[in-house]
Design an enzyme around this catalytic site. Structure first.
Site, mmCIF file in Angstrom:
data_model
loop_
_atom_site.group_PDB
_atom_site.id
_atom_site.type_symbol
_atom_site.label_atom_id
_atom_site.label_comp_id
_atom_site.label_asym_id
_atom_site.label_seq_id
_atom_site.Cartn_x
_atom_site.Cartn_y
_atom_site.Cartn_z
ATOM 1 N N ASN A 1 -0.593 -3.011 10.156
ATOM 2 C CA ASN A 1 0.645 -3.570 9.595
ATOM 3 C C ASN A 1 0.363 -4.525 8.429
ATOM 4 O O ASN A 1 -0.780 -4.939 8.209
ATOM 5 C CB ASN A 1 1.404 -4.315 10.704
ATOM 6 C CG ASN A 1 2.918 -4.259 10.510
ATOM 7 O OD1 ASN A 1 3.407 -4.024 9.402
ATOM 8 N ND2 ASN A 1 3.653 -4.485 11.584
ATOM 9 N N GLU B 1 -8.914 0.587 1.893
ATOM 10 C CA GLU B 1 -7.796 -0.142 2.481
ATOM 11 C C GLU B 1 -6.579 0.783 2.407
ATOM 12 O O GLU B 1 -6.102 1.094 1.330
ATOM 13 C CB GLU B 1 -7.551 -1.437 1.703
ATOM 14 C CG GLU B 1 -6.448 -2.281 2.297
ATOM 15 C CD GLU B 1 -6.341 -3.652 1.640
ATOM 16 O OE1 GLU B 1 -7.162 -3.963 0.752
ATOM 17 O OE2 GLU B 1 -5.431 -4.401 2.012
ATOM 18 N N GLU C 1 7.187 -10.934 -0.835
ATOM 19 C CA GLU C 1 7.469 -10.631 0.578
ATOM 20 C C GLU C 1 8.351 -11.678 1.260
ATOM 21 O O GLU C 1 8.560 -11.597 2.467
ATOM 22 C CB GLU C 1 6.140 -10.511 1.348
ATOM 23 C CG GLU C 1 5.320 -9.299 0.931
ATOM 24 C CD GLU C 1 3.894 -9.271 1.502
ATOM 25 O OE1 GLU C 1 3.241 -8.228 1.392
ATOM 26 O OE2 GLU C 1 3.430 -10.307 2.022
HETATM 27 N N1 DCP Z 1 3.308 -1.457 0.899
HETATM 28 C C1 DCP Z 1 4.371 -0.556 0.944
HETATM 29 N N2 DCP Z 1 4.117 0.771 1.028
HETATM 30 C C2 DCP Z 1 2.846 1.242 1.111
HETATM 31 C C3 DCP Z 1 1.757 0.344 1.101
HETATM 32 C C4 DCP Z 1 2.031 -1.010 0.999
HETATM 33 O O1 DCP Z 1 5.537 -0.963 0.873
HETATM 34 N N3 DCP Z 1 2.663 2.557 1.182
HETATM 35 C C5 DCP Z 1 3.588 -2.897 0.712
HETATM 36 C C6 DCP Z 1 3.590 -3.717 1.968
HETATM 37 C C7 DCP Z 1 3.145 -5.069 1.506
HETATM 38 C C8 DCP Z 1 2.240 -4.779 0.315
HETATM 39 O O2 DCP Z 1 2.568 -3.459 -0.106
HETATM 40 O O3 DCP Z 1 4.242 -5.850 1.065
HETATM 41 C C9 DCP Z 1 0.765 -4.870 0.648
HETATM 42 O O4 DCP Z 1 0.623 -4.239 1.868
HETATM 43 P P1 DCP Z 1 -0.568 -4.182 2.868
HETATM 44 O O5 DCP Z 1 -0.116 -4.407 4.254
HETATM 45 O O6 DCP Z 1 -1.212 -2.874 2.686
HETATM 46 O O7 DCP Z 1 -1.590 -5.293 2.395
HETATM 47 P P2 DCP Z 1 -1.816 -6.751 2.944
HETATM 48 O O8 DCP Z 1 -2.380 -7.546 1.815
HETATM 49 O O9 DCP Z 1 -0.583 -7.260 3.600
HETATM 50 O O10 DCP Z 1 -2.927 -6.485 4.015
HETATM 51 P P3 DCP Z 1 -3.810 -7.481 4.887
HETATM 52 O O11 DCP Z 1 -3.060 -8.753 5.048
HETATM 53 O O12 DCP Z 1 -3.994 -6.707 6.143
HETATM 54 O O13 DCP Z 1 -5.081 -7.649 4.128
#
Ligand code: DCP
Length: 229
Positions: free
Chosen positions: A28, A102, A170
């Site tokens: 998530n 990732e 966000e």
């Molecule tokens: N996102 C999205 N659709 C996707 C991939 C990502 O809407 N197919 C969005 C969700 C987040 C942002 O992109 O607002 C980054 O998402 P991630 O959860 O992949 O990355 P994080 O930085 O939150 O991951 P982590 O905290 O686990 O390192």
């Protein structure tokens, strides 16, 4: 909770190929993917982080920002660009025997796009176009992985982390959105009810404070690196 022997079998298959052993790190929003990947250095693996900076600046347009400001208007555009940038990550070549990514085109399709469609944020027609692209990609490009590391979390936990890290795009994301994404990750990686489950999934309980996850992250990293050496 897969064992080393399972990875060992994979390694045997993998040794016959030129392709690197490819791992997708999934989970998530805010589950700790970036933190987990930071435990690998570039000498032991090719680490490809999510191209969030590209999504924030496409010729000056912040697609991630507009996605959350008006998802009905911009959800399709955002996911269309995510799919392109993910495909580019999948096709990035490396001389190293281990490659970590990732996320993947698969979580984009099975979690994020699926969620936008189920919530009627993108239309049936928009869904069909994204899905046709996804199927075309799977047919014509090698986007398969060998292993998925699933950082499993409770939605309430990642909600708190997301609030605390305060990424400006966000700040309006509600808990319910993370609950929906959580369910779709579970359907895909644990239940395998809707779509067939990927072959190899290591599930990591990533609910503890990320500072305290270090031991667990290093254990999983060692499992992967040792099996390949
Ligand atoms: N996102 C999205 N659709 C996707 C991939 C990502 O809407 N197919 C969005 C969700 C987040 C942002 O992109 O607002 C980054 O998402 P991630 O959860 O992949 O990355 P994080 O930085 O939150 O991951 P982590 O905290 O686990 O390192």
């Amino acid at each position: 909770h897969s064992s080393g022997s399972v990875l060992g079998k994979l390694h045997g298959d993998h040794a016959c190929r030129k392709k690197p052993f490819t791992v997708f790190v999934e989970g998530n929003i805010g589950c700790g993917k970036t933190t987990f990947l930071s435990y690998f250095n570039q000498s032991e693996a090719q680490v490809i982080a999510e191209p969030i900076e590209l999504w924030r600046n496409v010729n000056g347009h912040n697609l991630l920002g507009t996605l959350y400001e008006d998802p009905k208007r911009w959800g399709f555009l955002f996911q269309s660009y995510v799919q392109l940038t993910m495909l580019d990550m999948h096709l990035t070549q490396t001389q190293r025997s281990l490659k970590l990514m990732e996320r993947s085109v698969h979580s984009a399709r099975h979690c994020f796009v699926e969620n936008l469609h189920r919530s009627k944020i993108i239309t049936d027609a928009e869904m069909s176009v994204l899905d046709h692209w996804y199927k075309w990609i799977k047919t014509h490009a090698d986007v398969e992985g060998d292993l998925i590391v699933y950082l499993q979390t409770k939605p309430e936990v990642v909600y708190e982390r997301m609030r605390a890290r305060n990424r400006k795009e966000e700040n309006c994301v509600p808990l319910s959105y993370l609950q929906q994404l959580h369910e779709l990750h579970e359907e895909w990686l644990i239940q395998g009810s809707r779509i067939s489950k990927p072959t190899q999934v290591i599930v990591v309980d990533a609910n503890r404070d990320l500072d305290h996850m270090k031991g667990e992250f290093i254990r999983v990293k060692t499992l992967i690196v040792n099996e390949l050496s």
